[in-house]
Design a protein around this motif. Structure first.
Motif: not given
Length: 165
Positions: A144-160
């Motif tokens: 449940l607790e993702l940091t903003s950096e982790e969230r941004a990295r996850l979004d980049r991986l999904i977009n890639d």
């Protein structure tokens, strides 16, 4: 051919019956004359309750060991003298230890032996519950607790991944 098989089976049956019949010769034969039938019943019950110190897996009623013969004679004497079952058992325990009884006393130190399995089972269940709660709490808190950096990295991986498909 049939008669040979029949003879072999008859021989096997004879050997088997001979072995079974010979087992009765091993049985303990008591020759005590009790003054009352009640004493004889008490004798039988107590001899089933007391374990042979030498055999360790037989009671004194079934054992042919010399120590069992002595214990049966001692039991007979004590019963004829009027000793109670409790006094007889206490005397046997005093001589040979608590091991001589198939059903040990449930007081004192022996109480811990009776309670130990239940206590260990209870402790195991409590430990299992604590570990399961700790593991469940750690996994849900981490998800449940993702940091903003982790969230941004996850979004980049999904977009890639989406752009490569």
């Amino acid at each position: 051919m049939f008669s040979i098989l029949l003879k072999a089976r008859v021989k096997r049956l004879a050997v088997f019956l001979g072995l079974v019949w010979s087992l009765s010769a091993v049985a303990v034969i008591e020759t005590y004359e009790f003054s009352t039938p009640e004493l004889e019943e008490r004798y039988r019950a107590l001899s089933q309750e007391l374990r042979c110190p030498k055999c360790q897996n037989q009671n004194i009623a079934d054992s042919n060991a010399p120590i069992s013969q002595d214990l049966r004679a001692l039991l007979f004497e004590k019963l004829e003298k009027g000793a109670s079952d409790e006094v007889i058992l206490e005397d046997m325990v005093a001589r040979y230890g608590e091991f001589v009884r198939y059903r040990p006393d449930t007081r004192g130190a022996a109480l811990w032996l009776w309670l130990a399995p239940a206590l260990m089972l209870g402790a195991g269940i409590v430990l299992l519950i604590v570990l399961l709660r700790r593991t469940a709490g750690a996994s849900t808190a981490g998800e449940l607790e993702l940091t903003s950096e982790e969230r941004a990295r996850l979004d980049r991986l999904i977009n890639d991944k989406a752009s490569k498909s």
